[in-house]
Write an enzyme that holds these catalytic residues in place. Structure first.
Site, PDB file in Angstrom:
ATOM      1  N   SER A  48      -6.368   2.921   4.210  1.00 10.78           N
ATOM      2  CA  SER A  48      -5.655   2.235   3.118  1.00 10.78           C
ATOM      3  C   SER A  48      -6.640   1.451   2.255  1.00 10.78           C
ATOM      4  CB  SER A  48      -4.564   1.299   3.662  1.00 10.78           C
ATOM      5  OG  SER A  48      -3.604   1.031   2.671  1.00 10.78           O
ATOM      6  N   SER A  72       0.796  -1.234   0.000  1.00  9.61           N
ATOM      7  CA  SER A  72       0.000   0.000   0.000  1.00  9.61           C
ATOM      8  C   SER A  72       0.823   1.277   0.000  1.00  9.61           C
ATOM      9  CB  SER A  72      -0.965   0.002   1.195  1.00  9.61           C
ATOM     10  OG  SER A  72      -2.059  -0.841   0.928  1.00  9.61           O
ATOM     11  N   LYS A 108      -0.026   3.688  -2.745  1.00 11.21           N
ATOM     12  CA  LYS A 108      -1.029   4.755  -2.648  1.00 11.21           C
ATOM     13  C   LYS A 108      -0.405   6.133  -2.518  1.00 11.21           C
ATOM     14  CE  LYS A 108      -4.667   1.778  -0.723  1.00 11.21           C
ATOM     15  NZ  LYS A 108      -4.013   0.488  -0.484  1.00 11.21           N
TER      16      LYS A 108
END
Length: 403
Positions: free
Chosen positions: A115, A55, A58
């Site tokens: 997330s 993640s 992101k």
């Protein structure tokens, strides 16, 4: 019927063997800590070893979103549609449904704090892309920022064997987010947000446990292990730390805290006045036509020829700089826009230009007719700022897709 003892043993084997196998296949943990003011590497270990970002991906989705906000392509209170594709994303997710509308501000909070993978896809599609095309843009921007060993394949960090990065590249991205979009950086210090009657809490526990920590992002998938990009500030000094590939969340957080503590200790021993900032200040890198290399002069000449051949209704730009990397080109264009009121409402663009041996990045302020661009360039030159007037090549600007 299996006894409870056999059932527990079977459960443990089912749960732990895949986790152990993934850990065995992962590369050794990597880390880097940089002085955010100067770019100096304060410590590193396996900093260029490829890892899956999970993640941490992101952060790039957010970088491109912040750019779109700055350019007015989207606004914080815009409502973005939720597609079937977005709603079907694997957890972690916010749980939006096909046909829902999601505020840009909520999607950003969901990426940073929850997330949420579904919200990453909502942002990618909301900016006018399919998610695969958005991943191509992510990789393009990564290369332009100097992230030499990073490839993105989706907007969220969900498993993809070809999606890779390094600790060094992630530190570069973190610095870019911090310096290019300071107006949004405080969002990374938020520890909770509410949506549809439910409150969600951050996965970044260092925000509470480490003195001075104020962002950025955590990540986990089995093939990556536990990753974190984090930043902290103490006594006027800021460090950015990245560590990838840990077996547990606690191990990752302890490693990041130790690295930052050591970095602050090292900075306390340094003479701060002896270091020249390179991320925050770029005054010494101003573009001067007389100081261009032969290759860059050739590129400037191309622009002059292109100006003479431009159609009467062309859109014009004032080119204010040319740099060896995208980050410097962009920061300098922003600096010029802040210094000169006539640029207040103008967009900036960065144009990559291939020379014989490298790529240079041209800083431009765009959206003029030829006469206005010429007058503005003359005024800049009176202020001892170099510039040239050029027509826009819309196919070569590092800009975003417009819906």
């Amino acid at each position: 019927m299996l006894s409870s003892r056999w059932f527990i043993a079977l459960f443990l084997l089912t749960f732990f063997i895949p986790a152990t196998a993934n850990a065995a296949r992962r590369p050794p943990a990597s880390s880097i800590v940089v002085n955010a003011k100067t770019g100096e590497v304060l410590s590193s270990q396996n900093a260029d070893t490829p890892h899956h970002p999970a993640s941490l991906t992101k952060l790039m989705t957010l970088y491109i979103t912040f750019e779109a906000l700055e350019k007015g392509i989207i606004k914080m209170d815009d409502l973005l549609p939720v597609s079937q594709n977005a709603a079907n994303r694997s957890p972690s997710r916010l749980g939006v449904k096909p046909g829902d509308k999601l505020k840009v501000s909520t999607a950003i909070d969901a990426l940073i704090i929850k997330s949420a993978n579904d919200c990453a896809t909502v942002l990618a599609e909301g900016l006018g892309y399919s998610e695969p095309k958005f991943a191509e843009k992510m990789t393009e921007v990564a290369k332009a920022l100097g992230m030499k060993n990073t490839v993105f394949k989706n907007a969220s960090g969900l498993p993809n064997r070809r999606q890779i990065t390094t600790a060094r590249d992630m530190a570069t991205l973190a610095a870019a987010v911090y310096y290019h979009f300071p107006q949004y950086y405080d969002l990374f210090s938020r520890t909770q947000f509410s949506y549809d009657g439910k409150t969600y809490y951050t996965h970044n526990h260092l925000l509470k446990s480490f003195e001075g920590a104020d962002g950025m992002k955590t990540g986990y998938i089995a093939s990556a292990g536990y990753n974190i990009v984090t930043s902290a500030q103490r006594d006027g000094e800021r460090v950015i730390a990245v560590t990838l590939g840990h077996n547990t969340l606690k191990e990752r957080d302890r490693a990041a805290a130790r690295l930052m503590e050591q970095a602050f200790g090292k900075l306390a021993l340094n003479d701060a006045d002896a270091v020249t900032p390179v991320f925050a200040k770029l005054e010494n890198n101003d573009f001067k036509l007389a100081e261009l290399t032969k290759e860059e002069t050739s590129a400037a000449s191309e622009n002059a020829v292109s100006a003479r051949q431009a159609p009467a209704d062309a859109i014009w730009a004032v080119q204010v700089g040319a740099f060896s990397n995208y980050a410097k080109a962009r920061v300098y264009a922003l600096k010029i826009r802040r210094q000169f009121p006539q640029f207040k409402d103008r967009s900036i663009a960065v144009e990559p230009a291939q020379t014989a041996s490298s790529i240079i990045y041209r800083s431009k302020l765009v959206g003029f007719d030829k006469k206005d661009a010429g007058e503005i360039c003359k005024n800049l030159q009176k202020s001892n700022k170099s510039c040239i007037v050029v027509p826009i090549k819309t196919d070569s600007q590092l800009t975003l897709a417009v819906k």
